[in-house]
Design a protein around this motif. Structure first.
Motif, PDB file in Angstrom:
ATOM      1  N   THR A 130       0.727  -1.260  -0.007  1.00  4.32           N
ATOM      2  CA  THR A 130       0.011   0.034   0.108  1.00  4.32           C
ATOM      3  C   THR A 130       0.969   1.175   0.005  1.00  4.32           C
ATOM      4  OG1 THR A 130      -0.064   0.362   2.636  1.00  4.32           O
ATOM      5  CG2 THR A 130      -1.619  -1.165   1.411  1.00  4.32           C
ATOM      6  N   ILE A 131       0.630   2.344  -0.798  1.00  2.67           N
ATOM      7  CA  ILE A 131       1.350   3.428  -0.752  1.00  2.67           C
ATOM      8  C   ILE A 131       0.344   4.584  -0.686  1.00  2.67           C
ATOM      9  CG2 ILE A 131       2.833   5.138  -2.091  1.00  2.67           C
ATOM     10  CD1 ILE A 131       3.703   2.601  -3.573  1.00  2.67           C
ATOM     11  N   LEU A 137       2.470  14.277   5.893  1.00  8.19           N
ATOM     12  CA  LEU A 137       3.391  13.868   6.755  1.00  8.19           C
ATOM     13  C   LEU A 137       4.680  13.408   6.193  1.00  8.19           C
ATOM     14  CD1 LEU A 137       0.638  12.656   9.274  1.00  8.19           C
ATOM     15  CD2 LEU A 137       1.805  14.646   9.581  1.00  8.19           C
ATOM     16  N   THR A 138       4.403  13.059   4.765  1.00  7.02           N
ATOM     17  CA  THR A 138       5.510  12.145   4.231  1.00  7.02           C
ATOM     18  C   THR A 138       6.225  12.950   3.268  1.00  7.02           C
ATOM     19  OG1 THR A 138       4.438  10.225   4.969  1.00  7.02           O
ATOM     20  CG2 THR A 138       6.214   9.959   3.194  1.00  7.02           C
ATOM     21  N   PRO A 139       7.485  13.198   3.029  1.00 10.00           N
ATOM     22  CA  PRO A 139       7.915  13.955   1.814  1.00 10.00           C
ATOM     23  C   PRO A 139       7.779  13.499   0.599  1.00 10.00           C
ATOM     24  CG  PRO A 139       9.550  13.738   3.514  1.00 10.00           C
ATOM     25  CD  PRO A 139       8.365  12.901   3.894  1.00 10.00           C
ATOM     26  N   TRP A 140       7.333  14.054  -0.506  1.00  9.01           N
ATOM     27  CA  TRP A 140       6.765  13.532  -1.620  1.00  9.01           C
ATOM     28  C   TRP A 140       7.914  12.909  -2.189  1.00  9.01           C
ATOM     29  CZ3 TRP A 140       2.975  12.011  -4.274  1.00  9.01           C
ATOM     30  CH2 TRP A 140       2.934  11.595  -5.712  1.00  9.01           C
ATOM     31  N   GLU A 141       9.070  13.322  -2.151  1.00  3.28           N
ATOM     32  CA  GLU A 141      10.471  12.599  -2.761  1.00  3.28           C
ATOM     33  C   GLU A 141      10.436  11.144  -2.059  1.00  3.28           C
ATOM     34  OE1 GLU A 141      11.606  15.444  -0.619  1.00  3.28           O
ATOM     35  OE2 GLU A 141      10.089  16.121  -2.271  1.00  3.28           O
ATOM     36  N   VAL A 142      10.143  10.793  -0.827  1.00  2.03           N
ATOM     37  CA  VAL A 142       9.986   9.409  -0.336  1.00  2.03           C
ATOM     38  C   VAL A 142       8.547   8.592  -1.287  1.00  2.03           C
ATOM     39  CG1 VAL A 142       9.191   8.138   1.790  1.00  2.03           C
ATOM     40  CG2 VAL A 142      10.780  10.116   1.868  1.00  2.03           C
ATOM     41  N   ILE A 143       7.549   9.384  -1.091  1.00  3.70           N
ATOM     42  CA  ILE A 143       6.340   8.655  -2.010  1.00  3.70           C
ATOM     43  C   ILE A 143       6.855   8.407  -3.391  1.00  3.70           C
ATOM     44  CG2 ILE A 143       4.118   8.992  -2.783  1.00  3.70           C
ATOM     45  CD1 ILE A 143       3.917  11.128  -0.313  1.00  3.70           C
ATOM     46  N   PRO A 162      -5.599   9.038  -2.732  1.00  3.88           N
ATOM     47  CA  PRO A 162      -4.863   9.308  -4.082  1.00  3.88           C
ATOM     48  C   PRO A 162      -5.111  10.784  -4.491  1.00  3.88           C
ATOM     49  CG  PRO A 162      -7.431   8.191  -4.113  1.00  3.88           C
ATOM     50  CD  PRO A 162      -6.736   8.047  -2.610  1.00  3.88           C
ATOM     51  N   ARG A 163      -5.942  11.185  -4.170  1.00  2.85           N
ATOM     52  CA  ARG A 163      -6.429  12.621  -4.617  1.00  2.85           C
ATOM     53  C   ARG A 163      -7.210  13.531  -3.803  1.00  2.85           C
ATOM     54  NH1 ARG A 163      -8.166  12.003 -10.346  1.00  2.85           N
ATOM     55  NH2 ARG A 163      -6.236  12.665 -11.269  1.00  2.85           N
ATOM     56  N   SER A 164      -6.947  14.885  -3.507  1.00  3.07           N
ATOM     57  CA  SER A 164      -7.582  15.671  -2.700  1.00  3.07           C
ATOM     58  C   SER A 164      -7.767  17.015  -3.405  1.00  3.07           C
ATOM     59  CB  SER A 164      -7.396  15.856  -1.484  1.00  3.07           C
ATOM     60  OG  SER A 164      -5.980  16.651  -1.200  1.00  3.07           O
ATOM     61  N   HIS A 165      -8.446  17.792  -2.891  1.00 13.82           N
ATOM     62  CA  HIS A 165      -8.650  19.325  -3.746  1.00 13.82           C
ATOM     63  C   HIS A 165      -7.385  19.714  -3.833  1.00 13.82           C
ATOM     64  CE1 HIS A 165     -12.764  18.847  -3.937  1.00 13.82           C
ATOM     65  NE2 HIS A 165     -12.934  18.817  -2.473  1.00 13.82           N
ATOM     66  N   LYS A 166      -6.483  19.841  -2.857  1.00 11.31           N
ATOM     67  CA  LYS A 166      -5.244  20.402  -2.674  1.00 11.31           C
ATOM     68  C   LYS A 166      -4.089  19.728  -3.488  1.00 11.31           C
ATOM     69  CE  LYS A 166      -5.437  22.993   1.597  1.00 11.31           C
ATOM     70  NZ  LYS A 166      -5.772  22.332   2.786  1.00 11.31           N
ATOM     71  N   ARG A 167      -4.346  18.361  -3.592  1.00 12.34           N
ATOM     72  CA  ARG A 167      -3.159  17.440  -4.235  1.00 12.34           C
ATOM     73  C   ARG A 167      -3.795  16.862  -5.373  1.00 12.34           C
ATOM     74  NH1 ARG A 167      -3.348  13.302  -1.481  1.00 12.34           N
ATOM     75  NH2 ARG A 167      -4.852  14.045   0.312  1.00 12.34           N
ATOM     76  N   VAL A 168      -4.272  17.575  -6.267  1.00  8.66           N
ATOM     77  CA  VAL A 168      -5.072  16.912  -7.836  1.00  8.66           C
ATOM     78  C   VAL A 168      -3.950  16.141  -8.449  1.00  8.66           C
ATOM     79  CG1 VAL A 168      -7.031  18.021  -8.129  1.00  8.66           C
ATOM     80  CG2 VAL A 168      -4.942  19.536  -8.886  1.00  8.66           C
ATOM     81  N   GLU A 169      -2.563  16.730  -8.737  1.00  9.53           N
ATOM     82  CA  GLU A 169      -1.630  16.154  -9.374  1.00  9.53           C
ATOM     83  C   GLU A 169      -0.996  15.017  -9.005  1.00  9.53           C
ATOM     84  OE1 GLU A 169      -0.695  16.900 -12.457  1.00  9.53           O
ATOM     85  OE2 GLU A 169      -2.368  18.581 -12.371  1.00  9.53           O
ATOM     86  N   HIS A 170      -0.944  14.772  -7.707  1.00  7.87           N
ATOM     87  CA  HIS A 170      -0.399  13.384  -7.081  1.00  7.87           C
ATOM     88  C   HIS A 170      -0.585  12.058  -7.937  1.00  7.87           C
ATOM     89  CE1 HIS A 170       1.015  15.264  -3.155  1.00  7.87           C
ATOM     90  NE2 HIS A 170       1.258  16.253  -4.146  1.00  7.87           N
ATOM     91  N   LEU A 171      -1.925  12.048  -8.135  1.00  5.86           N
ATOM     92  CA  LEU A 171      -2.056  10.636  -9.026  1.00  5.86           C
ATOM     93  C   LEU A 171      -1.800  10.643 -10.538  1.00  5.86           C
ATOM     94  CD1 LEU A 171      -3.715   7.948  -8.724  1.00  5.86           C
ATOM     95  CD2 LEU A 171      -5.740   9.177  -9.741  1.00  5.86           C
ATOM     96  N   ASN A 172      -1.633  11.720 -10.839  1.00  9.56           N
ATOM     97  CA  ASN A 172      -1.105  11.805 -12.218  1.00  9.56           C
ATOM     98  C   ASN A 172       0.184  11.408 -12.342  1.00  9.56           C
ATOM     99  OD1 ASN A 172      -3.467  13.370 -11.817  1.00  9.56           O
ATOM    100  ND2 ASN A 172      -3.178  14.410 -13.632  1.00  9.56           N
ATOM    101  N   LYS A 173       1.136  12.159 -11.500  1.00 11.85           N
ATOM    102  CA  LYS A 173       2.394  11.929 -11.170  1.00 11.85           C
ATOM    103  C   LYS A 173       2.868  10.408 -11.035  1.00 11.85           C
ATOM    104  CE  LYS A 173       4.031  16.492  -9.658  1.00 11.85           C
ATOM    105  NZ  LYS A 173       4.173  17.262  -8.486  1.00 11.85           N
ATOM    106  N   ALA A 174       1.908   9.728 -10.072  1.00 14.69           N
ATOM    107  CA  ALA A 174       2.050   8.500  -9.772  1.00 14.69           C
ATOM    108  C   ALA A 174       2.038   7.510 -11.169  1.00 14.69           C
ATOM    109  CB  ALA A 174       0.891   8.206  -8.577  1.00 14.69           C
ATOM    110  N   CYS A 175       0.993   7.800 -11.502  1.00 16.35           N
ATOM    111  CA  CYS A 175       0.838   7.114 -12.754  1.00 16.35           C
ATOM    112  C   CYS A 175       1.941   7.138 -13.908  1.00 16.35           C
ATOM    113  CB  CYS A 175      -0.663   7.328 -13.513  1.00 16.35           C
ATOM    114  SG  CYS A 175      -2.115   7.102 -12.770  1.00 16.35           S
ATOM    115  N   ASP A 176       2.524   8.425 -14.150  1.00 12.54           N
ATOM    116  CA  ASP A 176       3.653   8.568 -14.934  1.00 12.54           C
ATOM    117  C   ASP A 176       4.689   7.656 -14.266  1.00 12.54           C
ATOM    118  OD1 ASP A 176       2.198  10.312 -16.590  1.00 12.54           O
ATOM    119  OD2 ASP A 176       3.003  12.012 -15.678  1.00 12.54           O
ATOM    120  N   ILE A 177       4.950   7.675 -13.209  1.00  9.84           N
ATOM    121  CA  ILE A 177       6.202   6.862 -12.584  1.00  9.84           C
ATOM    122  C   ILE A 177       5.807   5.492 -12.892  1.00  9.84           C
ATOM    123  CG2 ILE A 177       7.170   6.268 -10.403  1.00  9.84           C
ATOM    124  CD1 ILE A 177       6.493   9.164  -9.396  1.00  9.84           C
TER     125      ILE A 177
END
Ligand code: SAH
Length: 245
Positions: A130-131, A137-143, A162-177
């Motif tokens: 699980t991620i 609470l966790t730096p994005w570089e660690v994620i 996976p996504r919140s109003h403030k963090r809309v881009e995180h899932l997109n970045k995760a998919c790219d990785i």
């Protein structure tokens, strides 16, 4: 010794409470936690005492629960899913030494990876991790590093937060990785409001996942290279079907 139970309630309503969770709540004088979960318990046990806090006051909430236990009450601190999985059981244990004679017992609950997986069929039939995509609470570089490693090892992945109003881009970045290692046609699924009103399940391919209506009430599942769609379900075969009988 005064007792404080850290109780995971599972993903939704009463039907997901385990027998152990029920027993702990029944033995408690007072139930505390975030309003939404306390309200769930109130429906089933209207005669308990209740103490609610808002979402972001985690440390205060834990301290209050510990103070109540120290004062002689048996306390149940409730949260969704499992109380130790991205939950507060750990914080309670970390703070415990500051309070006299409080014994903490962690009661396991059905975490979203498991309840969501059942809704989708059997996507977690092999090694999974699980991620959480929350960088509060966790730096994005660690994620990012964990996504890289999980992708490279072809783990099945359950994504929390996976996504919140403030963090809309995180899932997109995760998919790219993940697409650096996994095929864009990898079978994925996501389940919103597991066990709650408005439960929705969706099966998609990794290349389309970022464009899905995914929010913070959703858990996302990313398959490995064996994961397949069977009708309305996703299955990651463990390999029984290959075994010669
Ligand atoms: N302790 C919880 C996890 C808290 S982190 C557990 O063990 O399940 C919060 C994240 O969990 C959400 O952003 C979502 O990804 C997931 N989650 C928790 N409950 C959920 C539910 N009922 N439906 C869908 N996702 C859920």
């Amino acid at each position: 010794m005064n007792k404080l139970y850290a109780v995971g309630l599972g993903p939704g309503g009463e039907e997901f409470f385990t027998g152990q969770a029920r027993a702990a709540i029944e033995k408690s004088d007072i139930v505390c936690g975030y309003t939404v979960y306390v309200d769930l318990v109130k429906e089933v046990y209207p005669d308990k005492e209740y103490f609610t806090t808002s979402m972001r006051q985690e440390i205060d909430r834990c301290r209050k629960a510990l103070e109540l236990a120290e004062s002689g009450k048996t306390v149940a601190m409730v949260c969704s899913g499992d109380s130790g999985v991205y939950g507060m059981a750990g914080l309670l244990i970390q703070l415990k030494d500051e309070y006299k004679d409080v014994d903490i017992e962690v009661i396991c609950g059905v975490t979203a990876a498991l309840s969501g997986s059942a809704v989708l069929g059997a996507p977690l039939g092999h090694d999974f991790c699980t991620i959480s995509l929350s960088d509060l609470l966790t730096p994005w570089e660690v994620i990012e590093k964990r996504l890289e490693c999980a992708g490279e090892a072809d783990f099945l992945i359950a994504l929390y937060n996976p996504r919140s109003h403030k963090r809309v881009e995180h899932l997109n970045k995760a998919c790219d990785i993940l697409m650096k290692y996994k095929s864009p046609d990898t079978v994925c699924g996501h389940v919103k409001n597991i066990g709650r009103e408005g439960q929705e399940k969706h099966i998609v391919l990794l290349k389309d996942l970022a464009n899905e209506p995914i929010d913070m009430f959703t858990t996302v599942f990313i398959g490995n290279k064996e994961t397949k769609i069977y009708g309305d379900d996703i299955v990651t075969p463990r390999g029984y079907e290959k075994k010669e009988l």
